[in-house]
Design an enzyme around this catalytic site. Sequence first.
Site, PDB file in Angstrom:
ATOM      1  N   ARG A 146       0.834  -1.218   0.000  1.00  0.00           N
ATOM      2  CA  ARG A 146       0.000   0.000   0.000  1.00  0.00           C
ATOM      3  C   ARG A 146       0.864   1.260   0.000  1.00  0.00           C
ATOM      4  O   ARG A 146       0.544   2.244  -0.664  1.00  0.00           O
ATOM      5  CB  ARG A 146      -0.919   0.007   1.225  1.00  0.00           C
ATOM      6  CG  ARG A 146      -2.068  -0.970   1.071  1.00  0.00           C
ATOM      7  CD  ARG A 146      -2.966  -0.964   2.281  1.00  0.00           C
ATOM      8  NE  ARG A 146      -3.655   0.296   2.475  1.00  0.00           N
ATOM      9  CZ  ARG A 146      -4.237   0.658   3.621  1.00  0.00           C
ATOM     10  NH1 ARG A 146      -4.199  -0.152   4.666  1.00  0.00           N
ATOM     11  NH2 ARG A 146      -4.860   1.809   3.732  1.00  0.00           N
ATOM     12  N   VAL A 193      -5.328   7.496   5.319  1.00  0.00           N
ATOM     13  CA  VAL A 193      -3.965   7.326   5.847  1.00  0.00           C
ATOM     14  C   VAL A 193      -2.942   7.550   4.735  1.00  0.00           C
ATOM     15  O   VAL A 193      -1.759   7.258   4.901  1.00  0.00           O
ATOM     16  CB  VAL A 193      -3.787   5.914   6.474  1.00  0.00           C
ATOM     17  CG1 VAL A 193      -4.650   5.747   7.718  1.00  0.00           C
ATOM     18  CG2 VAL A 193      -4.088   4.800   5.468  1.00  0.00           C
ATOM     19  N   HIS A 237      -7.195   8.371  11.360  1.00  0.00           N
ATOM     20  CA  HIS A 237      -6.785   6.964  11.337  1.00  0.00           C
ATOM     21  C   HIS A 237      -5.270   6.784  11.185  1.00  0.00           C
ATOM     22  O   HIS A 237      -4.818   5.687  10.879  1.00  0.00           O
ATOM     23  CB  HIS A 237      -7.549   6.223  10.227  1.00  0.00           C
ATOM     24  CG  HIS A 237      -9.028   6.115  10.498  1.00  0.00           C
ATOM     25  ND1 HIS A 237      -9.947   5.771   9.544  1.00  0.00           N
ATOM     26  CD2 HIS A 237      -9.726   6.298  11.655  1.00  0.00           C
ATOM     27  CE1 HIS A 237     -11.174   5.761  10.094  1.00  0.00           C
ATOM     28  NE2 HIS A 237     -11.055   6.077  11.363  1.00  0.00           N
ATOM     29  N   GLY A 245     -16.605  11.932  -0.065  1.00  0.00           N
ATOM     30  CA  GLY A 245     -16.062  10.623  -0.414  1.00  0.00           C
ATOM     31  C   GLY A 245     -15.918   9.643   0.730  1.00  0.00           C
ATOM     32  O   GLY A 245     -14.937   8.903   0.780  1.00  0.00           O
ATOM     33  N   SER A 278     -18.075   6.492   2.876  1.00  0.00           N
ATOM     34  CA  SER A 278     -19.278   5.653   2.914  1.00  0.00           C
ATOM     35  C   SER A 278     -20.074   5.917   4.193  1.00  0.00           C
ATOM     36  O   SER A 278     -21.221   5.508   4.306  1.00  0.00           O
ATOM     37  CB  SER A 278     -18.900   4.171   2.832  1.00  0.00           C
ATOM     38  OG  SER A 278     -17.980   3.857   3.854  1.00  0.00           O
ATOM     39  N   ASN A 298     -20.488  12.750  -3.057  1.00  0.00           N
ATOM     40  CA  ASN A 298     -20.228  11.303  -3.138  1.00  0.00           C
ATOM     41  C   ASN A 298     -20.804  10.786  -4.449  1.00  0.00           C
ATOM     42  O   ASN A 298     -21.733  11.362  -5.007  1.00  0.00           O
ATOM     43  CB  ASN A 298     -20.882  10.572  -1.956  1.00  0.00           C
ATOM     44  CG  ASN A 298     -20.261   9.205  -1.705  1.00  0.00           C
ATOM     45  OD1 ASN A 298     -20.213   8.357  -2.592  1.00  0.00           O
ATOM     46  ND2 ASN A 298     -19.763   8.982  -0.506  1.00  0.00           N
TER      47      ASN A 298
HETATM   48  P1  OAD Z   1     -15.012   3.550   1.733  1.00  0.00           P
HETATM   49  O1  OAD Z   1     -14.212   2.751   0.774  1.00  0.00           O
HETATM   50  O2  OAD Z   1     -15.837   2.853   2.733  1.00  0.00           O
HETATM   51  O3  OAD Z   1     -16.009   4.502   0.929  1.00  0.00           O
HETATM   52  C1  OAD Z   1     -15.569   5.301  -0.138  1.00  0.00           C
HETATM   53  C2  OAD Z   1     -16.706   6.233  -0.502  1.00  0.00           C
HETATM   54  O4  OAD Z   1     -16.250   7.112  -1.504  1.00  0.00           O
HETATM   55  C3  OAD Z   1     -17.936   5.507  -1.071  1.00  0.00           C
HETATM   56  O5  OAD Z   1     -19.099   6.047  -0.458  1.00  0.00           O
HETATM   57  C4  OAD Z   1     -17.891   5.855  -2.566  1.00  0.00           C
HETATM   58  O6  OAD Z   1     -19.198   5.986  -3.131  1.00  0.00           O
HETATM   59  C5  OAD Z   1     -17.180   7.194  -2.554  1.00  0.00           C
HETATM   60  N1  OAD Z   1     -16.400   7.489  -3.766  1.00  0.00           N
HETATM   61  C6  OAD Z   1     -15.641   6.643  -4.513  1.00  0.00           C
HETATM   62  N2  OAD Z   1     -15.014   7.307  -5.497  1.00  0.00           N
HETATM   63  C7  OAD Z   1     -15.381   8.617  -5.382  1.00  0.00           C
HETATM   64  C8  OAD Z   1     -15.055   9.816  -6.086  1.00  0.00           C
HETATM   65  N3  OAD Z   1     -14.219   9.802  -7.126  1.00  0.00           N
HETATM   66  N4  OAD Z   1     -15.607  10.978  -5.672  1.00  0.00           N
HETATM   67  C9  OAD Z   1     -16.476  11.000  -4.616  1.00  0.00           C
HETATM   68  N5  OAD Z   1     -16.816   9.918  -3.900  1.00  0.00           N
HETATM   69  C10 OAD Z   1     -16.271   8.739  -4.265  1.00  0.00           C
HETATM   70  O7  OAD Z   1     -14.002   4.581   2.416  1.00  0.00           O
HETATM   71  P2  OAD Z   1     -14.138   5.380   3.799  1.00  0.00           P
HETATM   72  O8  OAD Z   1     -15.533   5.852   4.018  1.00  0.00           O
HETATM   73  O9  OAD Z   1     -13.075   6.387   3.808  1.00  0.00           O
HETATM   74  O10 OAD Z   1     -10.511   2.772   8.314  1.00  0.00           O
HETATM   75  O11 OAD Z   1     -13.805   4.248   4.831  1.00  0.00           O
HETATM   76  C11 OAD Z   1     -13.726   4.585   6.185  1.00  0.00           C
HETATM   77  C12 OAD Z   1     -12.721   3.737   6.868  1.00  0.00           C
HETATM   78  O12 OAD Z   1     -12.996   2.359   6.616  1.00  0.00           O
HETATM   79  C13 OAD Z   1     -11.298   3.896   6.391  1.00  0.00           C
HETATM   80  O13 OAD Z   1     -10.648   5.049   6.915  1.00  0.00           O
HETATM   81  C14 OAD Z   1     -10.670   2.642   6.894  1.00  0.00           C
HETATM   82  C15 OAD Z   1     -11.741   1.621   6.576  1.00  0.00           C
HETATM   83  O14 OAD Z   1     -11.878   0.612   7.472  1.00  0.00           O
HETATM   84  C16 OAD Z   1      -9.414   2.251   8.903  1.00  0.00           C
HETATM   85  O15 OAD Z   1      -8.550   1.687   8.275  1.00  0.00           O
HETATM   86  C17 OAD Z   1      -9.379   2.439  10.384  1.00  0.00           C
END
Ligand code: OAD
Length: 251
Positions: free
Chosen positions: A75, A108, A126, A198, A200, A224
């Site tokens: 990564r 991260v 995170h 961006g 979820s 989003n």
């Molecule tokens: P996710 O992978 O859960 O969600 C990504 C979000 O971004 C989704 O809702 C997509 O629809 C949206 N998305 C994707 N591409 C996009 C774009 N080009 N423009 C706008 N939106 C877009 O990621 P996170 O919500 O960040 O935690 O996940 C939260 C946490 O889950 C992470 O920080 C990580 C993981 O477990 C840890 O590692 C502690």
Amino acid sequence: MNASVSPHDIQTARRSLDSAATVIVLTGAGISADSGVPTFRGRGGLWKNHRPEELATPAAFARDPRLVWEWYGWRRALVAACRPNEAHLALARWAADRSGVHLITQNVDGLHVAAARDAGTVLELHGSLFRTRCPGCGATRESRESIDASSESTLPRCDRCGDTLRPDVVWFGEPLDSHVLGRSFELAEQTEACLVVGTSGVVQPAASIASVAARAGAALVEVNLEPTPITTSANVSLRGRAAEIVPSLVG
Ligand code: OAD
């Protein structure tokens, strides 16, 4: 501009953000997708048949630190080749040019910090892929070198106590840094507007930063590709790519 985003919605969102004395921006993996960083829950979330939830845990590190470092080394190399996109850059300019803007990220990947003029303005909930922490003595340090995970003896070690270092990121089942989390909730309770980009919105406690802000009366703007649990609380929800929409909100 994405066809599903109306100029009227952009203007409404812009007005809310411009008129707020204080704004928090909560970002997730979607903001970095346009830089080439894979998201967690979309396509490409798997690695060699392991799910992140199985590797990003203290138990996985205790069981097989070499495997965990192999994943993090992969990564780090992937993210090191990525650059901040128009969304990171626009937010960094905005935070530098007006007062009262605070960036809070779940990512991260360090891309907000790379884009920022003042890295101190970014709260990384995170942790960072590019920092290590010693499980023994707690020492942290910046770390950008490539990881040799060919055997346990080649993994990075603590200069002070010799323990095998770990990535300084929050793993499943671990608490977030209390100072960073406390400051984020303090800002959420006081802010006049909250821009969520961006994420979820399913991982706590990060996701509740947006709901705390909304409950305290902040205008909530979401960007989003899809609806999320945050959408129902949003005053304006804009469907489309962060790199396309965010510059039109804060540029
Ligand atoms: P996710 O992978 O859960 O969600 C990504 C979000 O971004 C989704 O809702 C997509 O629809 C949206 N998305 C994707 N591409 C996009 C774009 N080009 N423009 C706008 N939106 C877009 O990621 P996170 O919500 O960040 O935690 O996940 C939260 C946490 O889950 C992470 O920080 C990580 C993981 O477990 C840890 O590692 C502690």
